[in-house]
Each structure stands twice: as structure tokens, then as C-alpha cells.
Design an enzyme around this catalytic site. Structure first.
Site, PDB file in Angstrom:
ATOM      1  CE  LYS A  60     -48.283  61.183  48.865  1.00  0.00           C
ATOM      2  NZ  LYS A  60     -47.750  60.911  50.230  1.00  0.00           N
ATOM      3  CB  THR A 106     -42.682  48.165  42.334  1.00  0.00           C
ATOM      4  OG1 THR A 106     -42.561  49.325  41.507  1.00  0.00           O
ATOM      5  CG2 THR A 106     -43.923  48.290  43.196  1.00  0.00           C
ATOM      6  CB  ALA A 111     -44.957  56.162  31.408  1.00  0.00           C
ATOM      7  N   GLY A 121     -37.232  49.893  37.527  1.00  0.00           N
ATOM      8  CA  GLY A 121     -38.323  49.000  37.171  1.00  0.00           C
ATOM      9  C   GLY A 121     -38.098  48.324  35.828  1.00  0.00           C
ATOM     10  CG  ASP A 124     -37.153  53.030  41.194  1.00  0.00           C
ATOM     11  OD1 ASP A 124     -37.808  52.762  42.215  1.00  0.00           O
ATOM     12  OD2 ASP A 124     -37.409  52.536  40.075  1.00  0.00           O
ATOM     13  CE1 TYR A 155     -50.611  52.229  36.746  1.00  0.00           C
ATOM     14  CE2 TYR A 155     -52.134  51.091  35.279  1.00  0.00           C
ATOM     15  CZ  TYR A 155     -50.880  51.606  35.532  1.00  0.00           C
ATOM     16  OH  TYR A 155     -49.898  51.509  34.583  1.00  0.00           O
TER      17      TYR A 155
END
Length: 327
Positions: free
Chosen positions: A92, A36, A115, A11, A32, A146
Site C-alpha cells: 500500500k 518502523t 526512493a 527512519g 512518518d 517489497y
């Protein structure tokens, strides 16, 4: 040689972190699931003998052979377009994914940095936002998937720190921009720049008087690195306190790109925060960190990156198939 696992490595921020830790002499294990992320962000690292990539979803069991010194957990959709398409996967990765990685850190006796985000503050009633502010979040609103994933992630991380004595760090990331952002991910900077480069009018949601504070990616990565290497376990804001309204920012984009499009207004999305500005006193005091790159310079570098994209990349819309991740 120290070994570090970076999740969400393909990302925007994850790929820049891979670069930083390779340059610092680490062996980097990148992970990853590419929901996205994009392999082109880390393709330049594949020839390195000190870089390896795992195509894996961290909500499943995570196994890394051998020793591991550090973990950076950056796996998560981060733009509204993404987390509204895959709300369950977003929850999740913040819960099951974080649990898996905290467990891995415990087994490996590794230090882990999680993060988090300024979105834990919701639509804040305190301005600027300090780490002591508990937030104003709608748990069942569209952004709740989120916001709450990140808030739970912080709670779980602190529980592992308090109960198991795990070495943990939590970074609360404010709006960050720079090369490798996706043009059509719904965030304001790539949205404006993409529209300007395509000759479209710039879309502002609401009346444009809401504020944001934008931090260039190099500054953000430096703050994250310093926090990881610190001995501080509580959350720390990393962002640029230089606040600007969206209207003012749209005008800056038009000036930067030399275009004469109009600014058009659409309704503000539900629970979209009206103010966003970090108080970075703690980062200054504990880490000796503050942003160095002015917005004018950072935006020029970012614009140059978007200009370098092919016409095909510039014109395409995001139509990634998310159906296989909806469960």
C-alpha cells in the site's frame, strides 16, 4: 526559504535526509507513521523553528498547507523482517502512498524524488546491475511484496512524469549502512554487529559466497541530494560498487569487534539475491558522484554507534505490534 516534505522521516535514511536539508537551509516537514521509524532519530531537530513533524500514514490523504518545493518519498518498510510481517502495508505504501504524494506534488508544482531500491533487479542475471537491466523478480515469492511495490512505484512515477509533465526523480538505493540503523531489523550489518556485541555466533544464510556492496550513509545522502537537484528523470543507481562476499564480510566484523565467535550457517531464504553490485557509471557522469568513504572507516563509525547503545537496547528483540497495520 525552500520547503521540503520528507516521508519516512523517522527512519534510517529519512532522518539523515532531514539533517541534510536542515543544514542546507530548508524548512523541513517530516512525516512518518512510526511503524518502523523512531522519533529518537529526529528528536534533536524538534527545537528548530525550521522543522515540523506530522504523525501520519501516507496511504491516507496527505495535506500540507501552503507552498511546497520538494518531496522526498522514503516511507516504506525496507528490511525483510518488516515487510514480511506487514506485506499488505508494504504494497500500500508503494502504491497508494506514492499515488497520494505524486498527486500532492502535482497540486503544489513540487519536484518529487522517489526512493526505489536495488531489489527491483531481483536475483539478477546481469552483473553488475545497470539501470537498463529489467530485473529477475518472482512476483509471488515472499520478497515480491517489497520488490513489486517498488517496481510499481517507479512505473507510476514515470507515468506522472510523462503524462502530467511532473518533475520526478528516481533513486535506486543499494545496501546502505551507518548510525541509526535498527539492530534487529534483519539486515546483514546490524545483525552481525548486534551478534558480535552480544557475544553470539554470527549467522550466515546460505554458503556465504553471495555478494553485497555496502555504501556508507553520508555518501548515499550526498548522491540523493545531487539527484534531486539534477534535471534527470530516469532511475539512477546510488551505491558503492566495492563488492564483498558475506563470508569475507563476517570475517571483517569479527576483526573489527575483536571477538572470537564462530560463523554458523543457515538455509538461504527463498529468492535471496546471490549477487548485488551497482554500476554507478550514470551517477558519475550525470551527478559527478561516487562514494568517498571506505568500508573500513564506515564500519568503524557504525560500530562506534552501536557500542554507544545501552545494554537494554543491545539485548532487546524487536517485538513491535504490527497488528493495527494489517488491513
Amino acid at each position: 526559504m525552500k520547503k521540503i516534505l520528507i516521508t519516512g522521516a523517522a527512519g534510517f535514511l529519512g532522518s539523515h535526509l532531514c539533517d541534510r536539508f536542515i543544514n542546507e537551509g530548508f524548512h523541513v516537514i517530516a512525516m512518518d507513521n512510526l511503524i518502523t521509524g523512531d522519533l529518537k532519530n529526529i528528536a534533536h531537530l524538534f527545537p528548530s523553528e525550521h522543522f515540523e513533524f506530522y504523525h501520519h500514514d501516507v496511504t491516507k490523504f496527505v495535506h500540507i498547507p501552503g507552498k511546497l518545493d520538494y518531496i522526498l518519498h522514503f516511507a516504506s518498510p525496507a528490511s525483510p523482517i518488516d515487510y514480511l510481517k506487514i506485506p499488505i502495508q508494504t504494497l500500500k505504501v508503494g502504491s497508494l502512498g506514492t499515488h497520494n504524494l505524486l498527486g500532492l506534488a502535482r497540486v503544489k508544482k513540487a519536484r518529487i524524488l522517489i526512493a526505489s531500491t536495488s531489489e527491483v533487479y531481483g536475483d539478477p542475471l546481469v552483473h553488475p546491475q545497470t539501470e537498463a537491466y529489467f530485473g529477475n523478480v518472482n512476483t509471488i515469492g515472499p520478497r515480491g511484496v517489497y520488490d513489486e511495490a517498488k517496481r510499481f512505484q517507479e512505473s507510476l512515477t514515470m507515468a506522472y512524469h510523462s503524462f502530467h509533465g511532473l518533475e520526478t526523480r528516481i533513486v535506486r538505493i543499494f545496501n546502505t549502512y551507518g548510525p541509526r540503523m535498527r539492530l534487529n531489523d534483519g539486515r546483514v550489518i546490524p545483525a552481525f554487529m548486534g551478534q558480535a556485541l552480544r557475544g553470539e555466533d554470527l549467522t550466515v544464510f546460505g554458503d556465504g559466497n553471495q555478494t553485497r556492496s555496502f555504501c556508507y550513509v553520508d555518501d548515499q545522502i550526498e548522491g540523493i541530494y545531487r539527484l534531486l537537484m539534477s534535471d534527470y528523470a530516469l532511475p539512477v543507481n546510488i551505491g558503492n560498487p566495492d563488492e564483498i562476499t558475506i563470508n569475507e564480510f563476517a570475517q571483517e566484523i569479527l576483526k573489527l569487534t575483536g571477538t572470537d565467535q564462530k560463523i554458523v550457517y543457515k538455509p538461504l531464504p527463498e529468492n535471496d539475491p546471490l549477487q548485488r553490485q551497482p554500476d554507478i557509471s550514470k551517477a558519475k557522469e550525470l551527478l559527478g558522484w561516487e562514494p568517498k568513504i571506505k568500508r573500513e572507516e564506515g564500519m568503524r563509525l557504525t560500530y562506534n554507534y552501536f557500542q554507544s547503545l545501552s545494554d537494554q537496547e543491545l539485548l532487546k528483540e524487536e517485538h513491535k505490534d504490527f497488528t493495527k497495520y494489517i488491513n
